[in-house]
Design a protein around this motif. Sequence first.
Motif, PDB file in Angstrom:
ATOM      1  N   PRO A 174       4.791   2.233   6.809  1.00 45.82           N
ATOM      2  CA  PRO A 174       3.544   1.545   7.166  1.00 45.82           C
ATOM      3  C   PRO A 174       2.361   2.424   6.774  1.00 45.82           C
ATOM      4  N   HIS A 175       1.412   1.867   6.039  1.00 41.11           N
ATOM      5  CA  HIS A 175       0.285   2.659   5.546  1.00 41.11           C
ATOM      6  C   HIS A 175      -0.905   1.726   5.329  1.00 41.11           C
ATOM      7  N   GLY A 176      -1.946   1.950   6.117  1.00 40.40           N
ATOM      8  CA  GLY A 176      -3.096   1.037   6.088  1.00 40.40           C
ATOM      9  C   GLY A 176      -3.228   0.366   7.434  1.00 40.40           C
ATOM     10  N   LYS A 177      -3.415  -0.948   7.438  1.00 37.17           N
ATOM     11  CA  LYS A 177      -3.523  -1.692   8.690  1.00 37.17           C
ATOM     12  C   LYS A 177      -2.265  -2.517   8.894  1.00 37.17           C
TER      13      LYS A 177
ATOM     14  N   GLU B  14      -4.423   1.177  12.479  1.00 41.75           N
ATOM     15  CA  GLU B  14      -4.314   1.915  11.232  1.00 41.75           C
ATOM     16  C   GLU B  14      -3.106   2.849  11.234  1.00 41.75           C
ATOM     17  N   TRP B  15      -2.532   2.991  10.022  1.00 43.41           N
ATOM     18  CA  TRP B  15      -1.360   3.843   9.827  1.00 43.41           C
ATOM     19  C   TRP B  15      -1.604   4.773   8.644  1.00 43.41           C
ATOM     20  N   PHE B  16      -0.912   5.900   8.664  1.00 47.71           N
ATOM     21  CA  PHE B  16      -0.935   6.796   7.510  1.00 47.71           C
ATOM     22  C   PHE B  16       0.465   7.328   7.294  1.00 47.71           C
ATOM     23  N   LYS B  17       1.131   6.816   6.268  1.00 49.50           N
ATOM     24  CA  LYS B  17       2.484   7.243   5.912  1.00 49.50           C
ATOM     25  C   LYS B  17       3.425   7.239   7.112  1.00 49.50           C
ATOM     26  N   GLY B  18       3.453   6.127   7.813  1.00 51.24           N
ATOM     27  CA  GLY B  18       4.391   5.972   8.918  1.00 51.24           C
ATOM     28  C   GLY B  18       3.920   6.504  10.243  1.00 51.24           C
TER      29      GLY B  18
END
Length: 775
Positions: free
Chosen positions: A74-77, A91-95
């Motif tokens: 998951p990366h982004g919204k 929001e997500w950043f590389k999991g």
Amino acid sequence: MMGKDSSMMKAWEATVKKTQAVAKKRANSIFGSTYVAASQGDENENKDETEVYHAERVLSNGDYYKGEWVDNFPHGKGKYLWTDGCIYVGEWFKGKTMGKGRFTWPTGPSYEGEFKSGYMDGIGSYTGANGDTYKGQWVMNLKHGHGEKIYSNGDKYEGEWRRGLQDGQGKYEWKDENYYIGEWRNGSIWGKGSFVWSSNGNRYDGYWEDGLPKGNGTFKWVDGSFYVGNWSKDPVDQNGTYYPSSPGSSEGHLDWDPQQVYIELSEYQICPSEKVSILPSQKRLAVWRSTKGGGGDCVSGKPRRMSVDAGRASVGVEKPSDRMQIWGGGEGTDINNGSRTPIKEGHELFTLHAHACNNPGQPLKAPKKSKRQGETICKGHKNYELMLNLQLGIRHAVGRPAPSASLDLKPSAFDSKEKVWTRFPPEGSKYTPPHPSSEFKWKDYCPVVFRTLRKLFKVDAADYMLSICGNDALRELSSPGKSGSFFYLTNDDRYMIKTMKKAEAKALLRMLPAYYNHFRSFDNALLTKFYGLHCVKLNGPSQKKVRFIIMGNLFCSEYTIHRRFDLKGSSLGRITTKPESEITETTILKDLDLNFIFRLQRSWFQEFCRQIDRDCELLELEGIMDYSLLVGIHFKDISPEGELIPSGSHSPPAGDSESEGTPHMSRVDMDQLLLDPSRWASIKLGVHMPARVERTVRTSDCELQLVGEPIGEYYEVVLFFGIIDILQDYDISKKLEHAYKSIHYDPTSISAVDPRQYSRRFRDFIFKVFSQDSS
């Protein structure tokens, strides 16, 4: 689109029912290889791994994710639903949950705000199942910093939090509008504070312990009368004196019992904290591993499952450190105190591992903790009687009725002959109380000026008396200063009392008009704040006089001061002779010990330069030299082993998820702190200043190099600084000292120089060790 979402939800619910048993079995065997069957989104498997695209997936354990996806994370919204009903949208950043988002529990509570590596961390709002709401700062799932909590019963608290509990300065207001404002410790009213009864205007100002008055305090009625003394829930230890609103008045509250305050306060309790079953950082994510790339991540061409804990990812086998929780526990963890895991005192922020340092030197360590400074002056101490005399005099001088002074003082108020002598016989007099000490005389110098200075510095008269005149108020520092003066600290560390030579008193009285006008003109003046100049004349053949000045303690703070530097810009004798093993938090280091450059944000640095120039100009005009800039440093990031942890200037190696998941105070966090109006009020030039320091090293071929070379290693800090020792004239003794030392040493290296030369050298040095933060 709504219909599609509805069908997806139905599919998700059906999958949950079918996979509950499988999910529980897999949770007990996390070391085994598990395959993920793609029930949705197979059409995206051909996408480039580095390309962001939209994905919808029901994972093998029943979890559901919908949102942006890249590189099999998951990366982004996106939105993630766990089988137990917890939901995260944001929001997500590389999991990893990173940025702004909303986390909701199936039982009703919700958190909306900032996340870092799966933790509630930053600015956010929490609404509990019982209706309590909190809005403010968080660090690793706990309230930490400034915040406001409104309880479901109508109570409200606004102030400082530490590790999930009220700690520091804060205001608690009950639903009937009665309120307490003052100090807190570990969720309880503890320290100095005031309780105000809104219905009648009465108030108690003084010390508290575990939610009740304890120690020195004053109860004030709205009519102006007050009771001051030692407070205790045990009537045997309660004692004090009642003062009517006007002298000689027979009316008032003579029959009032101080124990009534304890009866009334028993009705005012602090609302308890709410508990939650699981924290966001404890939620496991089941994410995919691509068939692309092959190698060890795949078995028989099928993707292998990867476990992450909303903060870190680990392929195949989960490392013990991935699950380390240093702020919270497991089931039943109290979101407000996280008491399951002990935390070392004295560290504001904690990280799991120090960042990698590329400099060749050894990692810096915080100095070892020291005992509380000074020895309490109790009965039998050689200066016990002098302390009693001082306290009696202060109580008399400050408590004496006086008209409200205007800030515009007449020149006569500054006359050095403007002093008041008061005789204190043991049996008492019309103006003084009886006391157990020998007879002495008390002198106040320029009382109107110092009373007005206290007003200018916003010092409450009752608080001032309580700090200095409490039962165990004074502590004597272990040894006199270089000048031979003795130093005393008040019990609450707010004020320092220094014995003075006659020449120093004369210097202060001479410069008092300029000093007073300087503080009227510049709120951010860095000069030592003086609150009173007094003299005790002891009876006996010697007729000994002891002069002393009362001044503010620059390092009175809830922060631990880890390093202290006394900086002048000279090199002769400006190094500490103690070995490293003996240096503690209270050791005063000097110019040649300094191994940092202090970097301030642009606006603060500009104001700092302007104010240093103004202050030095005043001292130069008054013929003062030999002053210092006293600097205290609180390091925000210290490892459990006591090593100072550099800030983000040294990035962790690429792919090092351990370091990436380590929460710490970033520059972005610092900027948000400074832009928060509720926090800004506590920060002023030289007090509670968030900043960075850059480590420096001196070249081996230049032992007396005053300023070392910066090496690009930064630390997040809170700074305290001010100009001290401002009463030394360049008199005949200093001129002779300069002449003598100039024969033996480089004249530019010695401290005793002409005030103009001293000011120029001091500023040149200070503007080298302080600079603008360019980040």
